[in-house]
Design an enzyme around this catalytic site. Structure first.
Site, PDB file in Angstrom:
ATOM      1  N   HIS A  38      53.515 -42.201  40.383  1.00 31.58           N
ATOM      2  CA  HIS A  38      53.904 -43.591  40.074  1.00 31.58           C
ATOM      3  C   HIS A  38      54.796 -44.161  41.175  1.00 31.58           C
ATOM      4  O   HIS A  38      54.692 -45.335  41.520  1.00 31.58           O
ATOM      5  CB  HIS A  38      54.678 -43.646  38.749  1.00 31.58           C
ATOM      6  CG  HIS A  38      53.873 -43.271  37.553  1.00 31.58           C
ATOM      7  ND1 HIS A  38      54.101 -42.129  36.829  1.00 31.58           N
ATOM      8  CD2 HIS A  38      52.834 -43.901  36.949  1.00 31.58           C
ATOM      9  CE1 HIS A  38      53.253 -42.080  35.826  1.00 31.58           C
ATOM     10  NE2 HIS A  38      52.466 -43.132  35.871  1.00 31.58           N
ATOM     11  N   GLN A 154      38.944 -44.555  35.150  1.00 33.03           N
ATOM     12  CA  GLN A 154      39.718 -45.743  34.755  1.00 33.03           C
ATOM     13  C   GLN A 154      39.650 -46.804  35.863  1.00 33.03           C
ATOM     14  O   GLN A 154      39.424 -47.987  35.605  1.00 33.03           O
ATOM     15  CB  GLN A 154      41.170 -45.317  34.504  1.00 33.03           C
ATOM     16  CG  GLN A 154      42.157 -46.440  34.421  1.00 33.03           C
ATOM     17  CD  GLN A 154      43.529 -45.964  33.975  1.00 33.03           C
ATOM     18  OE1 GLN A 154      43.710 -45.601  32.835  1.00 33.03           O
ATOM     19  NE2 GLN A 154      44.509 -45.971  34.867  1.00 33.03           N
TER      20      GLN A 154
HETATM   21  O1  PAF Z   1      46.963 -45.021  33.721  1.00 32.22           O
HETATM   22  C1  PAF Z   1      47.737 -45.341  32.805  1.00 32.22           C
HETATM   23  O2  PAF Z   1      48.909 -44.960  32.786  1.00 32.22           O
HETATM   24  C2  PAF Z   1      47.228 -46.211  31.652  1.00 32.22           C
HETATM   25  O3  PAF Z   1      45.932 -45.894  31.327  1.00 32.22           O
HETATM   26  C3  PAF Z   1      47.391 -47.706  31.931  1.00 32.22           C
HETATM   27  C4  PAF Z   1      46.550 -48.169  33.108  1.00 32.22           C
HETATM   28  C5  PAF Z   1      48.855 -48.033  32.188  1.00 32.22           C
HETATM   29  C6  PAF Z   1      46.938 -48.510  30.703  1.00 32.22           C
HETATM   30  O4  PAF Z   1      47.695 -48.193  29.574  1.00 32.22           O
END
Ligand code: PAF
Length: 279
Positions: A38, A154
């Site tokens: 992150h 995703q």
């Molecule tokens: O990757 C993540 O942490 C989640 O899937 C996201 C993109 C924040 C959506 O809740």
């Protein structure tokens, strides 16, 4: 100093003057439990946009198992420290009823890209992800939004959603950050016992081995899958697949770029990882 906001209306109000002043807005959506992966997303957003908005929301609609939702780490204070240290301007950390005041009747679904890889093992998961990301896009209206390549499916789904629904945002993929032994950074790694942690790098080792076989000229996906299979002895393998990087459909003969992706279970912890390779 990052400002922390829990309400949609308050966040919109703060963003209006910045948008009018011509500032570019970068969005980093997260579910908290922030780690080095992150931090990398925040760093790239900080370098590329004027106003960085990080969201911290454990999205209930993307959990198909209630126990996973309950068990998801919630570490808001530490997360806010990470946001501050990363130069985030605004943190949006709503409670579930702010995002879902009632049971939603509208969903964003990208079924064709959700049926492979993690899809079968996590019914409804990607519909929950696409829906909450679309809501965050509507709330923040970012110029750029940052997503980790570790969650390749995703990322493919969000890119396709943005394309199909003409969402005016640039989706920026950010490379996976790894531990020295290759394990991809994930909020779930903290659930691993010391023994499971030792075994966890098997997934990245298999991905790297598969990539090397492609680079050495192997073109058969089946041969590659069979070659790496012994690495998973004693580990519960959910899938190890070689797919088209955009359509996510299985590839048998490797003639162009492919995404190699896998999911394993170590005890009650599920880990995913992937790598892209072009022959
Ligand atoms: O990757 C993540 O942490 C989640 O899937 C996201 C993109 C924040 C959506 O809740």
């Amino acid at each position: 100093m990052a400002e922390v906001v829990a309400e949609i209306a308050a966040l919109r109000k703060l963003l209006v003057p910045r948008r009018i002043a011509g500032k570019t807005i970068g969005l980093v959506p997260t579910m908290g439990a922030l780690h080095a992966g992150h931090r990398r997303l925040l760093e790239v957003a900080r370098a590329e946009t004027d106003i960085v908005v990080a969201t911290i929301f454990v999205n209930p609609t993307q959990f198909n198992r209630a126990e996973d939702l309950d068990r998801y780490p919630r570490t808001l204070d530490q997360d806010l420290d990470v946001c501050r240290a990363s130069g985030v301007d605004l943190v949006f950390a709503p409670i579930p009823t702010e995002m879902y005041p009632e049971e939603p009747r509208t969903w964003v679904d990208v079924p064709a890209l959700s049926e492979h890889l993690c899809g079968p093992g996590r019914p409804g998961h990607f519909r929950g992800v696409a829906t909450v990301v679309m809501k965050l896009f509507q709330i923040v209206q970012p110029d750029r939004a940052y997503f980790g390549e570790k969650d390749a499916q995703q990322l493919a789904i969000i890119r396709r959603m943005v394309k199909d629904l003409d969402v005016p945002v640039t989706v920026v993929p950010v490379a996976t950050v790894r531990e020295p032994d290759g394990l991809a950074m994930s909020s779930r790694n903290r659930h691993l016992t010391p023994e499971e942690r030792q075994r966890a790098s098997v997934l990245s080792q298999a991905l790297f081995a598969a990539r090397d076989l492609v680079l050495q000229g192997e073109r058969s996906a089946e041969v590659i899958r069979n070659s790496v299979a012994p690495l998973f002895d004693g580990v519960q393998l959910e899938y190890f697949s070689i797919v088209d990087p955009d359509a996510l459909t299985p590839v048998e003969r490797i003639d162009g770029p492919v995404l190699i992706a896998g999911a394993i279970w170590l005890g009650s912890t599920r880990l995913i990882d992937n790598i892209t390779v072009a022959p």
